[in-house]
Design an enzyme around this catalytic site. Structure first.
Site, PDB file in Angstrom:
ATOM      1  CD  GLU A 145      -7.443  -2.452   7.041  1.00 31.74           C
ATOM      2  OE1 GLU A 145      -7.533  -1.506   6.755  1.00 31.74           O
ATOM      3  OE2 GLU A 145      -7.580  -3.518   6.245  1.00 31.74           O
ATOM      4  CG  LEU A 185      -3.911   7.778   9.173  1.00 28.88           C
ATOM      5  CD1 LEU A 185      -4.719   8.094   7.821  1.00 28.88           C
ATOM      6  CD2 LEU A 185      -4.596   8.382  10.590  1.00 28.88           C
ATOM      7  CG  ASP A 186      -9.288   2.479   7.718  1.00 28.12           C
ATOM      8  OD1 ASP A 186      -8.971   1.500   6.852  1.00 28.12           O
ATOM      9  OD2 ASP A 186     -10.398   2.710   7.633  1.00 28.12           O
ATOM     10  CG  ASP A 229      -2.205  -0.825   0.980  1.00 21.44           C
ATOM     11  OD1 ASP A 229      -2.175  -1.444   0.109  1.00 21.44           O
ATOM     12  OD2 ASP A 229      -2.817  -0.797   2.150  1.00 21.44           O
ATOM     13  CD  GLU A 240      -2.516  -0.552   6.520  1.00 15.64           C
ATOM     14  OE1 GLU A 240      -3.496  -0.424   7.179  1.00 15.64           O
ATOM     15  OE2 GLU A 240      -2.437  -0.228   5.405  1.00 15.64           O
ATOM     16  CD  GLU A 241       1.405   2.141   7.572  1.00 13.50           C
ATOM     17  OE1 GLU A 241       2.323   1.721   6.470  1.00 13.50           O
ATOM     18  OE2 GLU A 241       0.145   2.122   7.326  1.00 13.50           O
ATOM     19  CG  ASP A 289      -0.538   5.707   5.933  1.00 16.01           C
ATOM     20  OD1 ASP A 289      -1.787   5.496   6.672  1.00 16.01           O
ATOM     21  OD2 ASP A 289      -0.465   5.996   4.763  1.00 16.01           O
ATOM     22  CG  ASP A 326      -5.352   0.608   9.477  1.00 19.87           C
ATOM     23  OD1 ASP A 326      -4.540   1.323   9.169  1.00 19.87           O
ATOM     24  OD2 ASP A 326      -6.159   0.339   8.605  1.00 19.87           O
TER      25      ASP A 326
HETATM   26  O1  F6P Z   1      -7.714   0.201   4.550  1.00 21.59           O
HETATM   27  C1  F6P Z   1      -8.008  -0.055   3.356  1.00 21.59           C
HETATM   28  C2  F6P Z   1      -9.042   1.167   2.840  1.00 21.59           C
HETATM   29  O2  F6P Z   1      -8.564   2.081   2.812  1.00 21.59           O
HETATM   30  C3  F6P Z   1     -10.319   0.950   3.522  1.00 21.59           C
HETATM   31  O3  F6P Z   1     -10.433   2.003   4.704  1.00 21.59           O
HETATM   32  C4  F6P Z   1     -11.427   1.081   2.651  1.00 21.59           C
HETATM   33  O4  F6P Z   1     -12.493   0.698   3.126  1.00 21.59           O
HETATM   34  C5  F6P Z   1     -10.573   0.594   1.506  1.00 21.59           C
HETATM   35  O5  F6P Z   1      -9.435   0.477   1.399  1.00 21.59           O
HETATM   36  C6  F6P Z   1     -10.918   1.506   0.040  1.00 21.59           C
HETATM   37  O6  F6P Z   1     -10.686   0.799  -1.017  1.00 21.59           O
HETATM   38  P1  F6P Z   1     -10.863   1.106  -2.525  1.00 21.59           P
HETATM   39  O7  F6P Z   1      -9.804   2.084  -2.634  1.00 21.59           O
HETATM   40  O8  F6P Z   1     -10.768  -0.276  -3.321  1.00 21.59           O
HETATM   41  O9  F6P Z   1     -12.144   1.587  -2.894  1.00 21.59           O
HETATM   42 MN    MN Z   2      -6.951   0.305   6.651  1.00 21.83          MN
END
Ligand code: F6P
Ligand code: MN
Length: 345
Positions: A272, A111-112, A62, A90-91, A68, A109
């Protein structure tokens, strides 16, 4: 507003003198303090040097943004002072063993939803607290049902902290004046059924038949077999979608799909899906891969992905049901899902 309980007061009442609960209490307090600092950064944005620009990639591939990296550091600094056996983020590529004799382990995680940082949309922090097993290296190879606590923070118009200790779900709101979280919702219950769905619909052509059939049913609305019009939302930030579902119900899907590397979807099990599943179930909702309960899954690896379907229990059950219907029947679709009721649950 009359006197409201702070997070600390609420945790005090829960922890008593039990050492395991005391350790959970201290970890939650440290995570909350870290969230106050991360909230400051998200609010100040560019003024605090947050650009939302990519800094590199984490071990899972990612894009890693500046926030993050800073959020990860803030949380590790806050937890590093406590009696915690192992941390996973996650990092970080691997788990970090701190004090193997300590009773708990924390996965997070930091920074989601980080693709939303520079668009001024909600992002968040997710955490899961596990008991330390006899082999600390297996700390995050336990089923989700082993979690002692789980929570998430949404840095949105308000900064909210959602918490379960396995006895229901509480919501706390950050009081910016006192810089502490205060209890603003307890025993949160997700409506059993609701007419709002969230999925990244740009991936439709890659979905499996059961997911396509379910979403087609939602899109058909009152003219289709479900007989109800649905609304759609996609924020692209799991924490924000989860918060909305806690408040007004609905269903969220990040299924596996046919894209390379997305066979198990996008979301990570340990920090997550497991914590979200624990929270959603504690609020009366459901969390499934479509074929099995998320909390029953035992991770094989730290950054393992898992399909996640969560929300109002009846909506989740309907989707699980779609997964039991043979593909040929789904292919023929409409009449079988019609009002004749052959496949209604
Ligand atoms: O952590 C992953 C994430 O950022 C989630 O918060 C989110 O639901 C998803 O990815 C978004 O994915 P996409 O970019 O495929 O819409
Ligand atoms: Mn996330």
């Amino acid at each position: 507003m009359s006197q409201v309980l702070t997070l600390q007061e609420r945790m005090e009442g829960e922890a008593g003198s039990d050492p395991l609960r005391q350790a959970v209490k201290e970890a939650v307090a440290a995570l909350a303090q870290a969230a106050v600092d991360i909230s400051d950064l998200t609010c100040r944005g560019a003024l605090a040097g947050i650009t939302g620009q990519a800094q590199g990639r984490n071990t899972d591939g990612d894009v890693q943004k500046d926030l993050d990296v800073r959020a990860d550091q803030i949380i590790r600094d806050a937890l590093g002072k406590l009696p915690i056996a192992a941390l996973a983020s996650e990092e970080m590529a691997d788990l970090d063993i701190l004090n193997p004799g300590a009773p708990i382990c924390v996965a997070f995680d930091p920074l989601d939803g980080s693709s939303n940082i520079n668009t001024n949309m909600s992002v968040g922090t997710i955490f899961s607290i596990m008991p330390t097993p006899s082999d600390v290296n297996a700390a995050f190879k336990q089923a989700g049902s082993a979690q002692l606590a789980a929570g998430f923070v949404v840095y949105g118009p308000q900064t909210s902290l959602v918490l379960t200790l396995g006895r229901g779900v509480d919501i706390f709101t950050l009081d910016r004046v006192d810089r502490v979280f205060k209890l603003t919702g307890s025993t949160v219950q997700i409506p059993a059924e609701a007419t709002e769905f969230a999925i990244n619909a740009s991936n439709r052509r890659h979905w499996d038949l059961p997911v396509r059939a379910y979403i087609d049913e939602c899109l058909a609305g009152a003219d289709g077999p479900g007989g109800k019009n649905f609304n759609m939302r996609w924020i692209g930030s799991l924490v924000a979608e989860a918060f909305r579902i806690l408040i007004r119900g609905g269903i969220f899907l990040y299924p596996g799909d046919a894209r390379d590397g997305y066979e198990e979807g996008r979301l990570r099990l340990v920090y997550e899906a497991h914590p979200m599943a624990f929270i959603v179930e504690q609020a009366g909702g459901g969390a499934s891969t479509g074929r099995k309960r998320v909390l029953d899954i035992v991770p094989d690896s730290l950054h393992q992905r898992v399909p996640l379907i969560m929300g109002s229990i009846k909506n989740v059950q309907r989707l699980e049901h779609m997964h039991t219907v043979p593909d040929v029947a789904l292919e023929a679709n409409a009449p079988l899902f019609g009002n004749r009721g052959l496949f209604r649950v």
